[in-house]
Design an enzyme around this catalytic site. Structure first.
Site, mmCIF file in Angstrom:
data_model
loop_
_atom_site.group_PDB
_atom_site.id
_atom_site.type_symbol
_atom_site.label_atom_id
_atom_site.label_comp_id
_atom_site.label_asym_id
_atom_site.label_seq_id
_atom_site.Cartn_x
_atom_site.Cartn_y
_atom_site.Cartn_z
ATOM 1 N N TYR A 151 96.635 21.686 105.786
ATOM 2 C CA TYR A 151 97.217 21.253 104.508
ATOM 3 C C TYR A 151 98.083 22.358 103.909
ATOM 4 O O TYR A 151 99.040 22.092 103.198
ATOM 5 C CB TYR A 151 96.086 20.855 103.557
ATOM 6 N N LYS A 158 98.979 21.869 95.217
ATOM 7 C CA LYS A 158 97.972 21.125 94.455
ATOM 8 C C LYS A 158 97.185 22.065 93.535
ATOM 9 O O LYS A 158 96.823 21.679 92.413
ATOM 10 C CB LYS A 158 97.027 20.396 95.399
#
Length: 251
Positions: A151, A158
């Site tokens: 990720y 995020k």
């Protein structure tokens, strides 16, 4: 109904599998009036808007465009005079941001952070002239407390989104506006398919989740978003609400 009379701006509707589309559908079923924003393929967004229980208007929004942001409140006001809630379902990163953390160039990282995190503040500022006291801003998150396989820089973006949301909550709180995030478990959306290793995460999530997890069902996440858009959490702001089957509590 939970959202009777609420006027909502929902971003990020790309496909019928998207969290944003399911949120729009659930919100309408709970009495809300919905407006969608889209970028690029507006004809596709309009077709999706027509598939909702009640067809919704669509306005164009590129969250990296100063002109789009400057004119947003005026263009939204053509369809609704005030806004009671906004859903930020916007994230994007170049392919280089996934899979080789140490090799990603700053330019690509900057793009990911701009679109996926700074845009929450930008969107909040753009709609601020229309926000009613008690309005609710809700963003879509993916648990950024840990480092997920592959990720990479989207995880960093995020984490930045989580911090931005806290500051937006601080700034808009005196105006009666709340800002929160929903951290969703993995769902088989178009955005998820671009993430290396997503299939592996999705396969193990159900086994780890105390409540179980269906990666093909976005409705539990949509309902959580709608709960935050409602008047039932009037003292909750700057928070992350997890809609992940409980995986975040498992060691």
């Amino acid at each position: 109904m939970l959202l009777t009379g609420k006027r909502l701006v929902i971003t990020g509707v790309i496909t019928e599998s998207s969290i944003a589309f399911h949120t729009a559908r659930v919100a309408q079923s709970q009495g809300a009036e919905v407006l969608l924003t889209g970028f690029g393929r507006l004809s596709l967004v309009r077709r999706l808007a027509d598939r909702l229980p009640k067809p919704a208007p669509v306005v164009e929004l590129d969250v990296t465009s100063a002109s789009d942001l400057a004119s947003l409140s005026e263009r939204v006001a053509e369809h609704m005079p005030a806004v009671d809630g906004v859903v930020h379902s916007i994230a994007n990163a170049p392919a280089s941001c996934f899979g080789d953390f140490m090799a990603t160039p700053w330019e690509d990282v900057a793009s990911a952070v701009h679109v996926s995190a700074f845009s929450f503040k930008a969107l909040a500022g753009a709609v601020a002239p229309l926000l009613t006291p008690g309005a609710s801003l809700v963003g879509l998150d993916y648990d950024a407390r840990v480092a997920w396989p592959d990720y990479d820089w989207m995880g960093v973006a995020k984490a930045a989104l989580e911090s931005v949301t806290r500051y937006v909550a601080r700034e808009l709180g005196p105006h009666g506006v709340r800002a929160n995030l929903v951290a969703a478990g993995p769902l088989r959306t178009m955005a998820a398919r671009s993430i290396p290793g997503f299939a592996d995460i999705g396969e193990t999530w159900n086994a780890r989740a105390p409540l179980g997890w269906d990666a093909d069902n976005a409705e539990p996440v949509a309902r959580t978003v709608c709960a935050l858009l409602s008047d039932w959490l009037p003292a909750t702001t700057g928070s992350i609400v997890y809609a992940d089957g409980g995986v975040h509590i498992i060691g």
